[in-house]
Enzyme design. Sequence first.
Site, PDB file in Angstrom:
ATOM      1  CG  HIS A  39      -2.171  -0.763   1.097  1.00  0.00           C
ATOM      2  ND1 HIS A  39      -2.216  -2.128   1.167  1.00  0.00           N
ATOM      3  CD2 HIS A  39      -3.452  -0.355   0.906  1.00  0.00           C
ATOM      4  CE1 HIS A  39      -3.468  -2.540   1.027  1.00  0.00           C
ATOM      5  NE2 HIS A  39      -4.239  -1.483   0.865  1.00  0.00           N
ATOM      6  CE  LYS A  97      -6.967 -12.528  10.355  1.00  0.00           C
ATOM      7  NZ  LYS A  97      -6.375 -13.748  10.854  1.00  0.00           N
TER       8      LYS A  97
END
Length: 187
Positions: A39, A97
């Site tokens: 990222h 998650k």
Amino acid sequence: MTKKAIQLTTPLGDEVLTLRAGDRVELSGRVYTARDEVHLRMQKEGIPFDPRGAVIYHCGPVIKDDIIIAAGPTTSARMNTLSGFLLDAGVRGLIGKGGMDATVREQLMGRAVYFAFTGGCAALAASHMTLKGVHFPDLGMAEAVWVIELDRLPLVVGIDARGNDLFGTVLEKAKRAAGPGQSRDCR
């Protein structure tokens, strides 16, 4: 009677706006893995794939001889402060998650959704995947962007484009059940 899973194929479009938190989905098509390091790299160097309608999977897969052995989700909250630029570029879905924070929930509003995949099911996830390529391989197996073709990966809409958040709802219920003087941090 159990409601049938909604079939989706990437690249995603406005159909994600009709999804509701709790909907079961089977996702097919191309997705891109991305964890913390990549990222940051994409923020500096650019996104190496077309982000319009794309889905990002918070995952560091295990790959051997171009076969995906395991591909369980990583904790998405690690990307809370790192996801905005991808959503601004047109990404329509995030998979992981544990949910994401209120900042991401706001960034999803009117444009994208967060899908949840169950932790501990890495082999199940891999059974729905075919490896198609890699970007930034110098970051190593866990942090590179892996290009993966999905075949009906089972997911649940964790946060919808209206701001409904399954994880937030469960957290609030747990706080109420704990009562006064009890631990309130359930994450």
